[in-house]
Design a protein around this motif. Structure first.
Motif, PDB file in Angstrom:
ATOM      1  N   ILE A 100      11.858  26.140 -30.697  1.00 58.32           N
ATOM      2  CA  ILE A 100      10.800  25.190 -31.093  1.00 58.32           C
ATOM      3  C   ILE A 100      10.753  24.008 -30.121  1.00 58.32           C
ATOM      4  O   ILE A 100      11.774  23.382 -29.835  1.00 58.32           O
ATOM      5  N   ASP A 101       9.547  23.733 -29.620  1.00 58.67           N
ATOM      6  CA  ASP A 101       9.304  22.497 -28.870  1.00 58.67           C
ATOM      7  C   ASP A 101       8.365  21.648 -29.730  1.00 58.67           C
ATOM      8  O   ASP A 101       7.172  21.953 -29.844  1.00 58.67           O
ATOM      9  N   LEU A 102       8.938  20.626 -30.326  1.00 60.26           N
ATOM     10  CA  LEU A 102       8.175  19.757 -31.228  1.00 60.26           C
ATOM     11  C   LEU A 102       7.705  18.550 -30.420  1.00 60.26           C
ATOM     12  O   LEU A 102       8.433  17.567 -30.280  1.00 60.26           O
ATOM     13  N   GLN A 156      18.541  19.588 -24.315  1.00 62.80           N
ATOM     14  CA  GLN A 156      17.721  18.466 -23.854  1.00 62.80           C
ATOM     15  C   GLN A 156      16.509  18.971 -23.059  1.00 62.80           C
ATOM     16  O   GLN A 156      16.562  19.981 -22.369  1.00 62.80           O
ATOM     17  N   LYS A 157      15.409  18.215 -23.213  1.00 62.00           N
ATOM     18  CA  LYS A 157      14.129  18.698 -22.679  1.00 62.00           C
ATOM     19  C   LYS A 157      14.126  18.962 -21.170  1.00 62.00           C
ATOM     20  O   LYS A 157      13.551  19.954 -20.736  1.00 62.00           O
ATOM     21  N   PRO A 158      14.725  18.108 -20.338  1.00 59.71           N
ATOM     22  CA  PRO A 158      14.647  18.412 -18.904  1.00 59.71           C
ATOM     23  C   PRO A 158      15.316  19.743 -18.547  1.00 59.71           C
ATOM     24  O   PRO A 158      14.886  20.431 -17.626  1.00 59.71           O
ATOM     25  N   VAL A 184      10.416  15.963 -13.979  1.00 57.30           N
ATOM     26  CA  VAL A 184       9.633  14.884 -14.590  1.00 57.30           C
ATOM     27  C   VAL A 184       8.651  15.563 -15.541  1.00 57.30           C
ATOM     28  O   VAL A 184       7.655  16.146 -15.111  1.00 57.30           O
ATOM     29  N   ASP A 185       8.985  15.544 -16.834  1.00 58.56           N
ATOM     30  CA  ASP A 185       8.165  16.239 -17.843  1.00 58.56           C
ATOM     31  C   ASP A 185       7.264  15.210 -18.510  1.00 58.56           C
ATOM     32  O   ASP A 185       7.671  14.489 -19.419  1.00 58.56           O
ATOM     33  N   LEU A 186       6.031  15.143 -17.997  1.00 56.81           N
ATOM     34  CA  LEU A 186       5.091  14.104 -18.440  1.00 56.81           C
ATOM     35  C   LEU A 186       4.292  14.625 -19.631  1.00 56.81           C
ATOM     36  O   LEU A 186       3.315  15.359 -19.476  1.00 56.81           O
TER      37      LEU A 186
END
Ligand SMILES: Nc1ncnc2c1ncn2[C@@H]1O[C@H](COP(=O)(O)OP(=O)(O)OP(=O)(O)O)[C@@H](O)[C@H]1O
Ligand SMILES: [Mg+2]
Length: 345
Positions: free
Chosen positions: A12-14, A134-136, A156-158
């Motif tokens: 899941i990516d919330l 973690q997201k990165p 860099v996840d914008l």
């Protein structure tokens, strides 16, 4: 090695703007706006995801549309639970018999309290064992970065609410940070600029539309005008259903709006330890996330940071694709799920 030996398994990516869910073996099965609409009393949601988004876009006044995630973190717990419960069931295609195990992405800079809120919301929505990544790291894996190499890649996840940053090298992420600045801030800057320069008040859905229609941080040769709905002419205190707004000045406003983020990134790169700087000199800065869909972002970041810049192939999907990689092939990635920055709570 299998992380979850039985039961169904979800990634899941919330996100602030979008929720993505992947089901092990079936790929990404949910891609929905991160929105919930409530009627009076706020008990049960009247709409979730794309249906709630339609109500928000049309500005339907009888319902309250809530975005449960802000700045990448849970901001409205009950709304997050209602939304997750609905999407988990949608992903599985049935009401869960056994609680599904979940791999979930979290902002690199989340505090302990924010991580707890994420974990509790998933549990309340019916999740079983939860593994946090973690997201990165997820975004780097989803962008297809090499797992076994010495180069460093500055992810860099914008996103809409935040920008997650981290140095990805050899399948590990270091220097992870979250800057609470994303696409929503660009929309807000557009709203203010239009109010000040043109005396018009526009809604946030209109600002989002205008940004996407302009579509670039570079001046385009034939810009034109786009019709914007539900505009208030402030001086005349008059509401108009549709108003044509020129887009030629939008890229310039967006570049100014990106300044705080570029400044923060410059500092992050300057502050890297020497060994990480050397790794980064061999690699590049990698842009992921929906904010990267604006044309010319690579050039803007390259110029300002003096680093090679690449834009990931599917910026909106990198995080969920990386989580899916972890879900599908954990043994290829890690010893017991910890080496790559995951964290089983
Ligand atoms: N074509 C486009 N042009 C410009 N911006 C876009 C485009 N498509 C999406 N965006 C922007 O991308 C952002 C959404 O990206 P994304 O789905 O990666 O965010 P998120 O993962 O939901 O948020 P976060 O990670 O910050 O919690 C929004 O701000 C949206 O305005
Ligand atoms: Mg995101």
């Amino acid at each position: 090695m299998q992380l979850f030996p039985w039961g169904e398994q979800l990634a899941i990516d919330l996100g602030t703007a979008h929720v993505h869910i992947a089901l092990k073996g079936q790929g990404v099965v949910v891609r929905e706006p991160s929105m919930v609409a409530f009627g009076d009393g706020r008990r049960q949601p009247v709409a979730v995801g794309v249906e709630a988004w339609r109500l928000w876009e049309r500005g339907v006044s009888e319902v309250k549309v809530v975005r449960p995630v802000r700045g990448g973190m849970i901001a409205d717990f009950d709304a997050a639970v209602a939304m997750l419960r609905r999407f988990i069931r949608q992903a599985l295609g049935h009401r869960p018999l056994l609680s599904p195990s979940v791999v979930v992405a979290h902002p690199a800079g989340a505090t302990g309290v924010e991580l707890q809120a994420l974990r509790h919301s998933l549990t309340a929505a019916g999740a079983g064992q939860i593994t946090m990544v973690q997201k990165p790291l997820a975004a780097g894996l989803g962008a297809g970065l090499p797992l076994h190499s010495d180069e460093g890649y500055l992810i860099v996840d914008l996103g809409a609410g935040a920008t997650d940053i981290g140095l990805f090298s050899g399948g590990l992420v270091t220097a992870g940070q979250t800057v609470r600045y994303g696409g929503d801030n660009l929309d807000e800057t557009l709203i203010r600029a239009i109010r000040r320069q043109q005396g018009l008040r526009i809604t946030s859905s209109a600002a989002e539309y205008l940004k996407q229609q302009a579509g670039s941080v570079q001046q385009t040769p034939n810009p034109g005008a786009v019709p914007i709905d539900d505009v208030v002419v402030v001086d005349e205190d008059r509401r108009v259903d549709s108003y044509n707004i020129d887009v030629d000045w939008v890229p310039q406003i967006l570049v100014q709006a990106l300044e705080p983020l570029l400044e923060e990134l410059t500092w992050i790169v300057e502050d890297l330890p020497d060994s990480s700087r050397r790794q980064l000199e061999l690699g590049s800065l990698v842009l992921t996330g929906g904010g990267t869909l604006l044309r010319g972002m690579d050039e803007l970041f390259r110029e300002r940071l003096q680093l090679p810049v690449t834009v990931a192939a599917s910026p909106l999907s990198c995080t969920i694709l990386g989580l899916e990689t972890i879900l599908n092939d954990l043994s290829a990635l890690s010893l017991n799920g910890r080496r790559f920055g995951t964290n089983t709570l």
